[in-house]
Design a protein around this motif. Structure first.
Motif, PDB file in Angstrom:
ATOM      1  N   GLU A 143       0.818  -1.217   0.000  1.00 29.42           N
ATOM      2  CA  GLU A 143       0.000   0.000   0.000  1.00 29.42           C
ATOM      3  C   GLU A 143       0.853   1.268   0.000  1.00 29.42           C
ATOM      4  OE1 GLU A 143      -2.280   0.592   3.535  1.00 29.42           O
ATOM      5  OE2 GLU A 143      -3.306   2.346   2.728  1.00 29.42           O
ATOM      6  N   LYS A 199      -7.127  -6.607  -1.724  1.00 23.10           N
ATOM      7  CA  LYS A 199      -6.966  -5.923  -0.432  1.00 23.10           C
ATOM      8  C   LYS A 199      -7.544  -4.517  -0.550  1.00 23.10           C
ATOM      9  CE  LYS A 199      -2.653  -8.300   0.573  1.00 23.10           C
ATOM     10  NZ  LYS A 199      -1.944  -8.349  -0.732  1.00 23.10           N
ATOM     11  N   TYR A 232      -8.091  -0.789   1.108  1.00 22.84           N
ATOM     12  CA  TYR A 232      -7.558   0.191   2.070  1.00 22.84           C
ATOM     13  C   TYR A 232      -8.429   1.443   2.034  1.00 22.84           C
ATOM     14  CZ  TYR A 232      -3.518  -2.825   1.166  1.00 22.84           C
ATOM     15  OH  TYR A 232      -2.697  -3.894   0.982  1.00 22.84           O
TER      16      TYR A 232
END
Lengths: 183, 392
Positions: free
Chosen positions: A101, A180, A182
């Motif tokens: 990230e 994923k 975020y």
């Protein structure tokens, strides 16, 4: 109305992704538009495709300048194209990448908004045997935003890909698991 | 009634040609028309459309083939764009003068040079005077409906003129959107088989296309001109019947939020939808803007147009083509001429926008409307202004 901009390279299926999304939304009984960025079609060159989804009749023909969602099919694009350009507040950036990230936010010049990441190239290579990430990235898009209903997207995939549909559906579903998010 | 599908507009047009039971298709592929003829050739090859698909070596041959085909009494379709339409040019006049009702879809595209595959109206505006009935579609649904309408009108014994349905290249031709495809039986009821009074038939020989010596040429042209003007009635009647059968109403001129408008934007084709969004936005800000769209371009709907602008202070005409050295864009000059004899007429300001695929955005329409408001008090210096050109 939700507006989507897809970035890819010629041959990766960005236009097909856009079409599948619009078809799914329309078959759901909603209104939608999908269109390419109308450039000379060259394999490997950066390309864009656009989608609009709405519960009302869509009355605009301009390109998408302020997307709610940006989908990037190719991991190398964020370094050469300003993929977050014009993104609405609370919008989504959905990337194909194996990077973490922090690194990705740096690549996106400090972008702090909603981000979804999946290693779509890896999934596509393992499931489809080809680095064509369009259907895989649709899985990531669905996981992050739920823009269209899964069963309608599966139906559109079946219609478009025929005997190759199963593998594409598998890649899409694996991306839904592995993406994923975020926020 | 009908089936709602998610379909690219080009494919839907080909499906409409199939629903119309076209018997001969002759076409040469050119971007952005390609998907229309590609899908038609598939439909014919798969046996889904019982038609002769003639592959030709150029657009000149395509339209020539169409003329021969329709002269024998076969329902005939073709489609092209830009340079292809330009190459057809000399034959287009012959089609209308010989009263051969070919139906053609033009996916509007810029003319070279510079080479451009992208959308504007310069291809069709160069064909203003060919004597074909011409309509402009705003969206995919309308494109489908106008194709069906075109066969019905063109082949009517009181018309017998070829017809062009214009769709914006890419901006419309390459968009997937929801479209209702009518049922075959409803189309069959709307569109009777083509039965021309005169046709080429070896058992009953006639001659089509004889020389017009000075003693007869002028009379022939007068007859053509009168018949063309009279096609209006059939055009309107066919739309009325279409509305009864399919529930979708079409008029030669459409207006949007024109009640009490101080500025009216006038445009043809699919960008009218973007303009509507701009109108809605400006209305919310209290600006009295409306929109006028010409669906019928030839014959020009003078009566309906004058009614649409009656009482309007400023009319902003947006052209999608340049006419070098003229007193405005092709639509601008036409409109000024139509209004000249009206005692109370709006001030006409003329913009040229979106050439060669330059996007015309909601903001651009707002800018044009704002400029038109400015010109309410002050006469514009130039005959037309270009919108959206980079100056540096």
């Amino acid at each position: 109305m939700i507006e989507v901009r897809l970035h890819g390279r010629g041959g990766q299926g960005a236009v097909t992704s856009a079409e599948l999304l619009a078809i799914s939304a329309i078959n759901q009984g909603r209104y939608a538009q999908a269109f390419p960025s109308f450039g000379p079609e060259r394999r490997g060159a950066p390309v864009m495709a656009f989608v609009r989804v709405s519960d009302q009749v869509i009355r605009t023909r301009e390109k998408v300048y302020h997307p709610d969602i940006v989908v990037v099919l190719d991991p190398s694009l964020p370094t050469i194209v300003d993929v977050v350009k014009g993104l609405k507040e609370n919008g989504w950036v959905i990337l194909n990448s194996h990077k973490d990230e922090k690194t990705l936010r740096e690549v996106l010049k400090g972008y702090v908004g909603n981000l979804a990441v999946v290693d779509a190239t890896k999934i596509a290579m393992e499931v489809l045997g080809l680095p064509i990430t369009n259907t895989t990235m649709l899985g990531a898009l669905l996981k992050a935003t739920g823009l269209v209903e899964l069963n309608y997207l599966e139906e559109a995939l079946e219609h478009r890909f025929g005997r190759l549909a199963e593998k594409n559906k598998a890649a899409m579903k694996r991306a839904m698991e592995e993406t994923k998010v975020y926020q | 009634m009908g089936k709602r599908v998610a379909m690219e507009v080009s494919i839907a047009i080909a499906e409409a040609v199939k629903l119309a039971r076209a018997e001969v298709i002759a076409a040469y592929p050119i971007t952005p028309q390609t998907h229309i003829v590609e899908h038609l050739s598939e439909l014919v090859a798969n046996g889904e459309l019982d038609a002769e698909y003639v592959t030709v070596e150029s657009e000149h041959s395509a339209i020539s083939c169409c003329l021969g085909s329709v002269a024998t009494g076969a329902r005939t379709f073709t489609s092209t764009s830009s340079q292809g339409l330009a190459l057809m040019h000399e034959i287009l006049f012959i089609a209308s003068a010989l009263r051969l009702p070919v139906v053609m879809v033009v996916a509007n595209r810029a003319l070279s040079a510079p080479i451009s595959i992208w959308n504007d109206h310069s291809d069709i505006m160069a064909q203003r005077d060919i004597g074909w009935i011409q309509t402009f579609a705003e969206n995919g649904q309308e494109a489908v409906d106008l194709v069906l309408h075109a066969f019905r009108v063109a082949e009517d014994r009181n018309v017998m003129f070829p017809m062009i349905v214009n769709i914006d290249g890419f901006t419309l031709s390459h968009v997937i959107e929801p479209i209702v495809l009518p049922d075959q039986e409803d189309v069959d009821a709307f569109l009777p088989p083509f039965r021309p009074k005169y046709k080429l038939d070896p058992r009953k020989p006639i001659s089509i296309g004889a020389v017009g010596v000075p003693e007869i040429y002028f009379e022939a042209k007068k007859a053509q001109d009168e018949a063309f003007k009279n096609s209006r009635r059939v055009i309107l009647r066919a739309w009325k019947d279409f509305a009864t059968r399919f529930g979708r109403e079409y008029h030669p001129v459409e207006t949007y939020r024109m009640e009490d408008a101080e500025v009216g934007l006038l445009i043809m084709g699919s960008l009218a939808e973007t303009a509507m969004t701009a109108v809605d936005k400006m209305r919310e800000e209290g600006k009295k803007v409306g929109l006028i769209r010409l669906r019928l371009w030839r014959p020009f709907p003078t009566k309906e147009f004058r009614k649409a602008v009656s009482g309007l202070p400023v009319l902003a005409v947006i052209d999608r083509a340049l006419t070098p050295g003229a007193s405005g864009g092709p639509v601008g000059t036409e409109v000024r001429s139509v209004l000249y004899h009206c005692a109370r007429r709006p001030r006409v300001v003329n913009f040229v926008a979106g050439l060669g695929g330059r996007d015309v955005t909601v903001e651009d329409f707002e800018e044009m409307a704002d400029r038109a408001f400015f010109y309410k008090k002050k006469r514009p210096k130039e005959a037309y202004e270009l919108i959206g050109v980079r100056e540096s």
